[in-house]
Design a protein around this motif. Structure first.
Motif, short mmCIF file in Angstrom:
data_model
loop_
_atom_site.label_atom_id
_atom_site.label_comp_id
_atom_site.label_asym_id
_atom_site.label_seq_id
_atom_site.Cartn_x
_atom_site.Cartn_y
_atom_site.Cartn_z
N HIS A 63 0.68 -1.27 -0.07
CA HIS A 63 -0.01 -0.03 0.01
C HIS A 63 1.04 1.36 0.06
O HIS A 63 1.88 1.55 0.90
CB HIS A 63 -0.78 -0.04 1.40
CG HIS A 63 -1.77 1.23 1.32
ND1 HIS A 63 -3.01 1.28 0.64
CD2 HIS A 63 -1.61 2.20 2.10
CE1 HIS A 63 -3.31 2.39 0.61
NE2 HIS A 63 -2.72 3.14 1.58
N ASP A 64 0.85 2.06 -1.06
CA ASP A 64 1.39 3.25 -1.26
C ASP A 64 0.55 4.61 -1.45
O ASP A 64 -0.42 4.22 -2.03
CB ASP A 64 2.43 3.40 -2.28
CG ASP A 64 3.78 2.57 -1.77
OD1 ASP A 64 4.14 2.36 -0.78
OD2 ASP A 64 4.45 2.39 -2.98
N MET A 65 0.91 5.68 -0.66
CA MET A 65 -0.14 6.68 -0.91
C MET A 65 0.89 7.79 -1.86
O MET A 65 2.07 8.13 -1.68
CB MET A 65 -0.44 7.44 0.33
CG MET A 65 -1.21 6.64 1.36
SD MET A 65 -1.48 7.35 2.97
CE MET A 65 -2.41 8.74 2.55
N VAL A 108 0.65 12.12 -2.35
CA VAL A 108 0.09 13.51 -1.83
C VAL A 108 0.54 14.53 -2.86
O VAL A 108 1.77 14.67 -2.91
CB VAL A 108 0.46 13.45 -0.52
CG1 VAL A 108 -0.28 14.81 0.07
CG2 VAL A 108 -0.02 12.43 0.42
N LEU A 150 -6.94 -1.93 -4.92
CA LEU A 150 -8.19 -1.33 -4.25
C LEU A 150 -7.68 0.14 -4.33
O LEU A 150 -6.57 0.37 -4.01
CB LEU A 150 -8.29 -1.72 -3.19
CG LEU A 150 -8.90 -2.98 -2.99
CD1 LEU A 150 -7.93 -4.15 -2.65
CD2 LEU A 150 -10.18 -3.18 -1.78
N VAL A 151 -8.27 1.01 -4.51
CA VAL A 151 -7.98 2.54 -4.62
C VAL A 151 -8.87 3.51 -3.77
O VAL A 151 -9.99 3.47 -3.65
CB VAL A 151 -8.21 2.97 -6.13
CG1 VAL A 151 -7.78 4.40 -6.48
CG2 VAL A 151 -7.44 2.17 -7.31
N GLY A 152 -7.91 4.41 -3.17
CA GLY A 152 -8.52 5.45 -2.14
C GLY A 152 -8.41 6.67 -2.68
O GLY A 152 -7.30 6.97 -3.19
N TYR A 153 -9.46 7.53 -3.21
CA TYR A 153 -9.49 8.48 -3.95
C TYR A 153 -10.15 9.75 -3.51
O TYR A 153 -11.26 9.43 -2.95
CB TYR A 153 -10.11 8.14 -5.13
CG TYR A 153 -10.08 9.24 -6.16
CD1 TYR A 153 -8.97 9.22 -6.98
CD2 TYR A 153 -10.92 10.35 -6.61
CE1 TYR A 153 -8.63 10.62 -7.86
CE2 TYR A 153 -10.91 11.25 -7.55
CZ TYR A 153 -9.73 11.33 -8.13
OH TYR A 153 -9.57 12.33 -9.06
N SER A 154 -9.41 10.91 -3.23
CA SER A 154 -10.20 12.05 -2.79
C SER A 154 -10.69 12.88 -4.12
O SER A 154 -9.71 13.39 -4.81
CB SER A 154 -9.23 12.89 -1.87
OG SER A 154 -8.00 13.13 -2.54
N GLY A 211 -12.52 0.02 -3.54
CA GLY A 211 -11.78 1.14 -3.04
C GLY A 211 -12.75 2.06 -2.35
O GLY A 211 -13.97 1.60 -2.10
N ASP A 212 -12.56 3.41 -2.31
CA ASP A 212 -13.39 4.28 -1.69
C ASP A 212 -13.02 5.62 -2.26
O ASP A 212 -11.97 6.00 -2.64
CB ASP A 212 -12.85 4.33 0.00
CG ASP A 212 -13.91 4.94 0.68
OD1 ASP A 212 -15.05 5.04 0.30
OD2 ASP A 212 -13.49 5.49 1.73
N SER A 229 -4.92 13.61 -2.35
CA SER A 229 -4.32 12.53 -1.44
C SER A 229 -4.96 11.03 -1.94
O SER A 229 -6.16 10.92 -1.99
CB SER A 229 -4.36 12.62 -0.20
OG SER A 229 -4.03 11.57 0.57
N GLY A 261 -4.51 6.63 -2.23
CA GLY A 261 -3.73 5.49 -1.77
C GLY A 261 -4.16 4.44 -2.77
O GLY A 261 -5.39 4.48 -3.23
N THR A 290 -3.76 0.12 -2.83
CA THR A 290 -3.34 -1.15 -2.29
C THR A 290 -3.24 -2.36 -3.58
O THR A 290 -4.22 -2.23 -4.21
CB THR A 290 -4.46 -1.83 -1.25
OG1 THR A 290 -4.41 -1.08 -0.18
CG2 THR A 290 -3.87 -3.39 -1.04
#
Lengths: 309, 309
Positions: free
Chosen positions: B36-38, B40, B77-81, B109-110, B121, B123, B125
């Motif tokens: 998992h890398d973020m 920013v 899986l992607v975390g997206y703002s 993801g989210d 920002s 993330g 996985t």
């Protein structure tokens, strides 16, 4: 492009069945259930929240998604934006507490610096073992099913109002807001008996509407049946507006599930054995959308069904 | 609590062998490799970066960690703002491109809103299949090993300087910065022959120092052997300072690996077959730390060995 448009675009990419059309909070893949949720300061938690509580919430909201699939939690990866030293230390303590409580492995993750003044933002990927009979989608409800919820609804919403100083605080509602308890054990126990299951994270009405839509059913929900805690009713009158507020507040992290009425005795037995309250709040029928009643009187759906984030 | 202290605290939590002491960029667990890398805005990418390139980089930096373990990438899986509509759409297009290019499933993801003005920002996985013989740690280098790198070093650092208008741009260096290419095929092919492997993400020197430390070895690195591209040498003179800058710039996403010298012919054959340049840049010995030479002359280690983020 709205959030809905963006997710629709991602759906066009996520064509593998494992992704469940990005409509199920989780992926189910090779016997694993995978979920990733982010929480952002100023959106999902208050800037003055205790860091231990933020860590707990980050873990709990993800585990609630696993609970809704009857999955046994295994491990997590954490994405963390560094802030000030004391905050970071307290967060790590809270993370430790939450991981121990749920028997989770910290598998890995990433820590990053963020520009000065940026809100804190955290991501967590949780991995669980799918139940043997398969993980229920939110799309499996069938006409004739009973619609159930665990626990009580609305405590966290009232807890937030207490945190904001809007009403006199009590411990039950504050704890529901600060330390949500994912229904992991009940989720794993009930999963063979449900047609559809999801967690109530954004509000009972919006989440029920999502399940109804995904299932191609109409859900009739009885507002008077929505289970409210004594702690909530100690600070709010038992009127329709209170029930509507509870059913749209979000952050409950209870389970919403649909099951054949023939399963009701079995479901109640499981719930009794685990000391988890369960309540039938409605029924699935032919049609679409959510129809709301209060003591057999039709109640118009409020404009805002829950927390959109 | 510094970032190092924070990670040390997390290490105290991540005690399962699967987490590899949080010292290996990945977890290796039940035949899977997880990372998992973020990234920013303002830290890992410029505010005016093309969204398609940001999406590519988010995928590529995670896949580079899988490449370093010889893993076959499976899904993300992607975390997206969420930001503005046009940016989000372009990001989704870029994500689509990157996932197709690498044959990855978008599993879930989210998406979250962020307060106005907050930096973007993201993330990710990434999940891969561990190689049959096991995923190499960064801790496996042994005295006598040769230290190798793939490709060329420093292009992305120069590409960033070009993006910032500091030097006349050329396509090779800009592309290295904008569209890093994880060495997935080579990683999978070479993995049975290495003692230790990791990707060069923060700078050759700092990453070599990390491998040396994790392995309990001293690495002697020959600055004159560090492979520089013709595109880099077109804009920089071939002097020690250029080589030091290249070896500390970061964002290379090449592989750094240690192998027995007896494996060299095999490694060269694999590399030739895949048309991936490989270069011996040093040797592991008894002791600790990194010793740097240029044409057999000792060169003091620069104060900054790479990008700390």
């Amino acid at each position: 492009m709205s959030e809905a448009d963006f997710i629709a675009r991602l759906r066009g990419i996520a064509t593998d069945p494992a992704a469940r059309g990005l409509a199920d909070d989780v992926a189910v893949w090779e016997g694993l259930v995978l979920t990733h949720d982010m929480i952002v300061e100023g959106i999902h938690f208050l800037p003055d929240e205790a860091p231990q509580d933020v860590a707990w919430k980050l873990v709990a909201v993800n585990l609630s998604d696993l609970a809704a699939k009857g999955a046994a939690p295994l491990g997590v990866l954490v994405g963390y934006s560094l802030g000030d030293a004391a905050w970071d230390k307290a967060f790590a303590d809270g993370l430790d507490t939450a991981l121990r409580r749920f028997g989770l492995l910290l598998l890995g993750g990433d820590t990053v610096r963020v520009p000065a003044g940026a809100p804190r933002s955290f991501g967590l990927t949780a991995i669980g073992r799918a139940p043997e009979g398969g993980a229920p989608a939110r799309s499996g409800a069938r006409p004739g099913d009973q619609i159930w919820v665990t626990g009580t609804i609305g405590n966290a919403g009232v807890g937030l109002a207490m945190r904001l100083g809007e009403i006199e605080p009590n411990e039950t509602c504050l704890a529901a807001y600060r330390r949500p308890q994912p229904q992991l054990t009940f989720g794993q126990a009930v999963v063979p008996h449900v047609h559809a299951m999801m967690d109530v994270s954004d509000g009972l009405l919006i989440d029920a509407q999502r399940m109804a839509e995904a299932s191609g059913c109409r859900f009739g929900l009885m507002l008077e049946a929505v289970p409210l805690s004594a702690a909530l009713l100690a600070v709010r009158p038992d009127v329709v507006d209170t029930r509507l507020a509870a059913a749209t507040a979000g952050d409950d992290y209870q389970l919403l599930f649909a099951a054949d009425p023939a399963k009701a005795p079995m479901i109640r037995e499981i719930a009794d054995g685990l000391d988890v309250p369960v309540t039938v709040v409605g029924h699935a029928g032919v049609g679409e959308g959510v129809v709301l009643t209060h003591k057999a009187q039709r109640v118009p759906l409020p404009e805002r069904l829950g927390f959109m984030h």
